[in-house]
Enzyme design. Structure first.
Site, PDB file in Angstrom:
ATOM      1  N   SER A  77      -6.242   9.626   4.878  1.00 50.22           N
ATOM      2  CA  SER A  77      -5.744   9.337   3.540  1.00 50.22           C
ATOM      3  C   SER A  77      -6.869   9.390   2.506  1.00 50.22           C
ATOM      4  O   SER A  77      -6.681   9.898   1.387  1.00 50.22           O
ATOM      5  CB  SER A  77      -5.081   7.952   3.522  1.00 50.22           C
ATOM      6  OG  SER A  77      -4.636   7.629   2.229  1.00 50.22           O
ATOM      7  N   LYS A  81      -7.162  12.143  -0.605  1.00 49.86           N
ATOM      8  CA  LYS A  81      -7.294  11.725  -2.005  1.00 49.86           C
ATOM      9  C   LYS A  81      -8.523  12.345  -2.640  1.00 49.86           C
ATOM     10  O   LYS A  81      -8.481  12.785  -3.798  1.00 49.86           O
ATOM     11  CB  LYS A  81      -7.373  10.194  -2.094  1.00 49.86           C
ATOM     12  CG  LYS A  81      -7.410   9.686  -3.527  1.00 49.86           C
ATOM     13  CD  LYS A  81      -7.123   8.216  -3.641  1.00 49.86           C
ATOM     14  CE  LYS A  81      -7.024   7.793  -5.095  1.00 49.86           C
ATOM     15  NZ  LYS A  81      -6.648   6.376  -5.248  1.00 49.86           N
ATOM     16  N   ASP A 100      -9.762   2.275  -4.119  1.00 48.13           N
ATOM     17  CA  ASP A 100      -8.680   1.601  -3.401  1.00 48.13           C
ATOM     18  C   ASP A 100      -8.751   1.813  -1.892  1.00 48.13           C
ATOM     19  O   ASP A 100      -7.730   1.782  -1.204  1.00 48.13           O
ATOM     20  CB  ASP A 100      -7.318   2.047  -3.930  1.00 48.13           C
ATOM     21  CG  ASP A 100      -7.066   3.544  -3.730  1.00 48.13           C
ATOM     22  OD1 ASP A 100      -8.040   4.284  -3.442  1.00 48.13           O
ATOM     23  OD2 ASP A 100      -5.905   3.966  -3.853  1.00 48.13           O
ATOM     24  N   GLU A 167      -9.421  -3.036  -4.429  1.00 47.51           N
ATOM     25  CA  GLU A 167      -8.327  -2.999  -5.398  1.00 47.51           C
ATOM     26  C   GLU A 167      -7.392  -4.178  -5.133  1.00 47.51           C
ATOM     27  O   GLU A 167      -6.950  -4.397  -3.998  1.00 47.51           O
ATOM     28  CB  GLU A 167      -7.533  -1.699  -5.291  1.00 47.51           C
ATOM     29  CG  GLU A 167      -6.432  -1.618  -6.346  1.00 47.51           C
ATOM     30  CD  GLU A 167      -5.469  -0.469  -6.122  1.00 47.51           C
ATOM     31  OE1 GLU A 167      -5.371   0.395  -6.993  1.00 47.51           O
ATOM     32  OE2 GLU A 167      -4.811  -0.450  -5.072  1.00 47.51           O
ATOM     33  N   ILE A 181      10.754  -0.412  -2.758  1.00 47.85           N
ATOM     34  CA  ILE A 181      11.878   0.533  -2.722  1.00 47.85           C
ATOM     35  C   ILE A 181      11.517   1.834  -3.429  1.00 47.85           C
ATOM     36  O   ILE A 181      11.787   2.936  -2.940  1.00 47.85           O
ATOM     37  CB  ILE A 181      13.143  -0.086  -3.366  1.00 47.85           C
ATOM     38  CG1 ILE A 181      13.576  -1.346  -2.613  1.00 47.85           C
ATOM     39  CG2 ILE A 181      14.279   0.934  -3.409  1.00 47.85           C
ATOM     40  CD1 ILE A 181      13.916  -1.128  -1.142  1.00 47.85           C
ATOM     41  N   GLU A 182      10.865   1.717  -4.590  1.00 45.25           N
ATOM     42  CA  GLU A 182      10.479   2.906  -5.359  1.00 45.25           C
ATOM     43  C   GLU A 182       9.527   3.790  -4.552  1.00 45.25           C
ATOM     44  O   GLU A 182       9.632   5.014  -4.563  1.00 45.25           O
ATOM     45  CB  GLU A 182       9.821   2.462  -6.676  1.00 45.25           C
ATOM     46  CG  GLU A 182       9.610   3.575  -7.683  1.00 45.25           C
ATOM     47  CD  GLU A 182       8.150   3.957  -7.863  1.00 45.25           C
ATOM     48  OE1 GLU A 182       7.862   4.771  -8.755  1.00 45.25           O
ATOM     49  OE2 GLU A 182       7.291   3.458  -7.096  1.00 45.25           O
TER      50      GLU A 182
END
Length: 220
Positions: A77, A81, A100, A167, A181-182
């Site tokens: 990840s 990024k 982050d 972060e 949910i988003e």
């Protein structure tokens, strides 16, 4: 008996302590060391937050913090990024620019507690607020609402105090529910989200905001 003087403890930024200019490789001893430092910093910060939670429960009979979640990005990840942002794939670039890698989410019950927690974090000795964004007062166009901080957390290693960036997101239970949910709808779905669904998510975010405001007024 002659007393021996303790060595002075130096204070350094993480990238200066490590000084790793070589290219990132996922399964290496170097990567393990760096991730271990982030894990130490997360543990340090989580302990401080849980101490705040305990203090308010015992001394003020108040649930300031509902719960805390922590996570560390996977090597894959992080690399994805960095490629997306156009950074050179070195450990130095990673530490300086990816803020982050380590994340802490503080979830509280009431909206005004978000700012109370933010102010309490600022007063904890050693913690430094490097950046902050208030998406509570000024939500994103998508409806997303949360308070973001980049904290520098001190840990002691090799007789030096090292500042590690973490972060921090502070949000209410209702905000956290919407954001979860988003995220599932937008980032876990294999299909592109259409305008209708995006508009519905924004409307639900407004409902969540109204709910948070009403619960805050009720509590006051």
């Amino acid at each position: 008996m002659k007393k021996t003087k303790n060595k002075e403890i130096g204070i350094v930024e993480m990238q200066n302590f490590l000084s790793y200019n070589e290219k990132i490789e996922e399964k290496t001893n170097t990567f393990e060391k760096i991730m271990a430092i982030y894990e130490m910093a997360i543990n340090e910060l989580e302990t401080k937050i849980n101490n705040l939670k305990k203090e308010y429960q015992v001394f003020y009979n108040y649930d300031l913090v509902d719960h805390v979640n922590t996570r560390i990005k996977t090597p894959k990840s992080i690399i994805n990024k960095m490629n997306k942002k156009g950074y050179e794939l070195t450990y130095k670039e990673m530490i300086e620019n990816i803020n982050d890698i380590a994340g802490v989410r503080i979830v509280c019950q009431l909206k005004d507690d978000i700012f109370k927690i933010r102010n309490l974090l600022e007063k904890i000795p050693g913690l430094i607020i490097e950046k902050e964004k208030d998406y509570v007062t000024y939500p994103k166009e998508s409806g997303y609402s949360s308070y973001h901080l980049i904290l520098k957390v001190p840990i002691t290693l090799s007789n030096q105090i090292i500042y590690v960036k973490i972060e921090v997101q502070i949000r209410t239970l209702a905000m956290d529910f919407w954001a979860t949910i988003e995220h599932k709808v937008k980032y876990k779905s294999e299909q592109e989200i259409n305008k209708k669904v995006s508009k519905e998510l924004v409307n639900y975010a407004k409902i969540v905001n109204k709910l948070d405001n009403k619960m805050m007024l009720m509590n006051n």
